[in-house]
Design a protein around this motif. Structure first.
Motif, short mmCIF file in Angstrom:
data_model
loop_
_atom_site.label_atom_id
_atom_site.label_comp_id
_atom_site.label_asym_id
_atom_site.label_seq_id
_atom_site.Cartn_x
_atom_site.Cartn_y
_atom_site.Cartn_z
N ASP A 71 0.81 -1.22 0.00
CA ASP A 71 0.00 0.00 0.00
C ASP A 71 0.84 1.27 0.00
OD1 ASP A 71 0.99 -0.04 2.58
OD2 ASP A 71 -0.96 -0.07 3.57
N ALA A 72 2.19 1.12 0.08
CA ALA A 72 3.08 2.27 -0.02
C ALA A 72 3.56 2.51 -1.44
CB ALA A 72 4.29 2.08 0.91
N ILE A 73 3.17 1.64 -2.38
CA ILE A 73 3.60 1.74 -3.78
C ILE A 73 2.44 2.27 -4.60
CG2 ILE A 73 4.46 0.47 -5.78
CD1 ILE A 73 5.51 -1.65 -3.75
N ALA A 74 2.64 3.40 -5.26
CA ALA A 74 1.59 4.04 -6.05
C ALA A 74 1.99 4.08 -7.52
CB ALA A 74 1.32 5.46 -5.55
N PRO A 75 1.20 3.50 -8.42
CA PRO A 75 1.55 3.55 -9.85
C PRO A 75 1.40 4.96 -10.40
CG PRO A 75 -0.64 2.63 -9.54
CD PRO A 75 -0.07 2.79 -8.17
N MET A 76 2.28 5.30 -11.31
CA MET A 76 2.20 6.59 -12.01
C MET A 76 2.00 6.29 -13.50
SD MET A 76 4.94 9.74 -12.00
CE MET A 76 6.26 8.72 -12.70
N HIS A 77 0.80 6.58 -14.00
CA HIS A 77 0.46 6.20 -15.37
C HIS A 77 0.78 7.28 -16.38
CE1 HIS A 77 -1.35 2.44 -14.23
NE2 HIS A 77 -2.08 3.04 -13.32
N ALA A 78 0.95 8.51 -15.93
CA ALA A 78 1.23 9.60 -16.87
C ALA A 78 1.88 10.74 -16.12
CB ALA A 78 -0.05 10.06 -17.56
N ALA A 79 2.50 11.63 -16.87
CA ALA A 79 3.10 12.85 -16.32
C ALA A 79 2.82 14.00 -17.27
CB ALA A 79 4.60 12.67 -16.12
N LYS A 80 2.62 15.17 -16.69
CA LYS A 80 2.30 16.35 -17.48
C LYS A 80 3.19 17.50 -17.03
CE LYS A 80 -1.97 17.45 -18.47
NZ LYS A 80 -3.38 17.91 -18.39
N VAL A 81 3.73 18.24 -18.02
CA VAL A 81 4.53 19.43 -17.75
C VAL A 81 3.81 20.63 -18.34
CG1 VAL A 81 6.76 20.57 -18.10
CG2 VAL A 81 6.67 18.08 -17.84
N VAL A 82 3.54 21.62 -17.49
CA VAL A 82 2.85 22.83 -17.95
C VAL A 82 3.65 24.05 -17.53
CG1 VAL A 82 0.56 21.77 -17.93
CG2 VAL A 82 1.41 22.93 -15.89
N ASN A 83 3.36 25.18 -18.18
CA ASN A 83 4.09 26.41 -17.92
C ASN A 83 3.11 27.56 -17.77
OD1 ASN A 83 6.33 28.36 -17.92
ND2 ASN A 83 5.52 28.94 -19.93
N GLY A 84 3.04 28.14 -16.57
CA GLY A 84 2.18 29.30 -16.34
C GLY A 84 0.76 29.06 -16.80
N ASP A 85 0.26 30.01 -17.59
CA ASP A 85 -1.11 29.92 -18.12
C ASP A 85 -1.14 29.37 -19.55
OD1 ASP A 85 -2.28 31.04 -15.80
OD2 ASP A 85 -1.68 33.03 -16.46
N SER A 86 -0.02 28.86 -20.02
CA SER A 86 0.03 28.36 -21.39
C SER A 86 -0.95 27.22 -21.60
CB SER A 86 1.44 27.88 -21.74
OG SER A 86 1.45 27.25 -23.02
N PRO A 87 -1.68 27.22 -22.74
CA PRO A 87 -2.61 26.11 -23.01
C PRO A 87 -1.90 24.85 -23.46
CG PRO A 87 -2.60 27.64 -24.86
CD PRO A 87 -1.73 28.25 -23.79
N PHE A 88 -0.59 24.94 -23.73
CA PHE A 88 0.15 23.78 -24.21
C PHE A 88 0.79 23.04 -23.05
CE2 PHE A 88 0.24 26.99 -27.59
CZ PHE A 88 -0.42 26.30 -28.58
N ALA A 89 0.98 21.75 -23.23
CA ALA A 89 1.59 20.92 -22.20
C ALA A 89 2.30 19.76 -22.87
CB ALA A 89 0.53 20.40 -21.23
N LEU A 90 3.30 19.24 -22.17
CA LEU A 90 3.94 17.99 -22.58
C LEU A 90 3.34 16.88 -21.76
CD1 LEU A 90 7.72 18.93 -22.93
CD2 LEU A 90 6.12 18.40 -24.76
N ASN A 91 2.81 15.86 -22.42
CA ASN A 91 2.16 14.75 -21.74
C ASN A 91 2.92 13.47 -22.04
OD1 ASN A 91 -0.50 15.95 -20.66
ND2 ASN A 91 -0.44 16.66 -22.78
N PHE A 92 3.20 12.71 -21.01
CA PHE A 92 3.94 11.46 -21.15
C PHE A 92 3.11 10.32 -20.57
CE2 PHE A 92 6.97 14.92 -20.44
CZ PHE A 92 7.65 14.89 -21.64
N THR A 93 2.92 9.27 -21.35
CA THR A 93 2.19 8.10 -20.88
C THR A 93 2.98 6.85 -21.23
OG1 THR A 93 0.95 7.91 -22.96
CG2 THR A 93 -0.04 9.24 -21.19
N ALA A 94 2.70 5.78 -20.50
CA ALA A 94 3.37 4.51 -20.78
C ALA A 94 2.80 3.86 -22.02
CB ALA A 94 3.25 3.58 -19.58
N GLY A 95 1.51 4.08 -22.26
CA GLY A 95 0.90 3.55 -23.47
C GLY A 95 0.46 2.11 -23.39
N GLY A 96 0.54 1.52 -22.19
CA GLY A 96 0.20 0.10 -22.09
C GLY A 96 -0.95 -0.19 -21.16
N GLY A 97 -1.68 0.81 -20.73
CA GLY A 97 -2.83 0.58 -19.86
C GLY A 97 -2.44 0.43 -18.40
#
Length: 390
Positions: A71-97
């Protein structure tokens, strides 16, 4: 005291290296200045470690992974990088469900406890706690490296492994120069409970005059990370729980609804370091003593774990051939391999941080363009994803 290998530093990387030498037949002494209780039952320190698949495999091989509560191990399925109020973001996923996460998050104190539990009864290993190391020397010509303790006792070993800290006193004692870069900012870390689900998505948000991160834990829980100038970080950390919860809710603009503080908060001044050498005579540097990464890419511990594994493989290879554990050719291979693995990440991370924390208008425009172009380039996300999952 005489031994084959002396390790200075009983943090997770030092413990991992000791475990990596199990069944080697070597007599190993691990020196740690903290008391035994701090190794056996480390306190919660707020740091949630993002482990790659490669790091998980190493911990499995060391017999530490099974000692971490599920219960101390938490999966991380995606990560997102954003900047200020910019509508753009970098999204990273594993792609395998659901069965193929990008990585996982584990509290630092759980990793430390699991590694200590794995080594505490290891044959051939002696752990000396409360050991204050005051000096060391390591000459390639001599048969032993020497470590002087504050008690006046001298530990002599064929191989000295330095794993103390990014502000390593042993590195300095050995005459190894390092780039040491205090950033004038501090990172406050605290656990929060939030109203809305996080979807196991990690967030890195370069906002104006602050950097925010959310590290998804099990349930509606997250590790909240706030980076500010040092004085400001200390002021915020001094808030009571209710005030801090309101402040974080405001800073994160209610992305996950109302936040409630559920842990102690810890503040860490940010310093990056790069040792000019990873090897000197009979001594080798691993972990933060070799490379102190900025935490923004969450790769510091992963690099430390892979570095100790590389050094251990070289040492074991030499010993199995009946040779010196500090065989110069083996230590050179470790140094060259680890530097090659670390340098691109160290340099790239520092460039990223400089760009995304520069408040001047040209820099702000540049990072907006970087996110816009990066989000649309087909090779960016797969490349970073492969690095994270390695």
């Amino acid at each position: 005291m005489d031994c084959d290998v002396v390790i200075v530093g009983g943090g997770p990387v030092g413990l991992a290296f000791a475990r990596s030498l199990q069944d080697s037949g070597l007599h190993i002494i691990l020196l740690e200045r903290a008391p035994l209780e701090a190794l056996a039952s480390p306190r919660f320190d707020g740091r949630e470690i993002a482990l790659t698949h490669g790091s998980k495999r190493i911990l499995e091989q060391l017999g530490a992974w099974s000692r971490i509560p599920a219960d101390a191990i938490a999966p991380m399925h995606a990560a997102k990088v954003v900047n200020g109020d910019s509508p753009f973001a970098l999204n990273f996923t594993a792609g395998g469900g659901a069965d193929d996460p990008l990585g996982c998050l584990v509290p630092n104190h759980r990793i430390r406890a699991a590694l200590y539990d794995a080594v505490k009864a290891q044959p051939g290993l002696r752990i000396v706690t409360g050991a204050e190391v005051v000096h060391a020397r390591s000459g390639a010509a001599g048969p032993r490296a020497e470590v002087l303790l504050s008690s006046g006792e001298v530990v002599r070993a064929r191989l000295l492994v330095v794993a103390d800290s990014r502000l390593s006193k042993m590195r300095e004692a050995l005459g190894i120069d390092a780039d040491i870069n205090p950033l004038g900012r501090s990172m406050m870390v605290v656990r929060v409970r939030h109203e809305l689900p996080h979807g196991s998505v990690a967030l890195e948000w370069f906002d104006h005059r602050q950097t925010l991160a959310l590290l998804p834990l099990n349930g509606n829980m997250a590790g909240a990370v706030l980076t500010l100038p040092e004085d400001a970080a200390r002021r915020v950390a001094a808030f009571d729980d209710a005030a801090l919860g309101r402040d974080l809710t405001r800073r994160f603009r209610q992305r996950l609804g109302r936040m409630e503080v559920v842990s102690d908060r810890n503040v860490y001044p940010l310093v990056t370091t790069w040792a000019h050498q990873f090897v000197s005579g009979r001594a080798a540097l691993i972990g933060d003593a070799a490379v102190g990464m900025h935490p923004v890419t969450a790769h510091g511990f992963n690099l430390g774990l892979s570095g100790q594994a590389l050094l251990a493989a070289e040492v074991l290879g030499a010993v199995r051939r009946g040779m010196d554990p500090a065989l110069p050719a083996a230590l050179r291979r470790f140094e060259n391999g680890h530097r090659a693995a670390c340098k691109p990440l160290y340099t790239g991370t520092n460039l990223l941080v400089r760009l995304f924390t520069d408040e001047r208008l040209p820099a702000r425009a540049m990072r907006h363009a970087v996110l816009r172009l990066g989000a649309g380039l087909p090779f960016v996300r797969p490349t970073v994803r492969a690095m994270l999952m390695h």
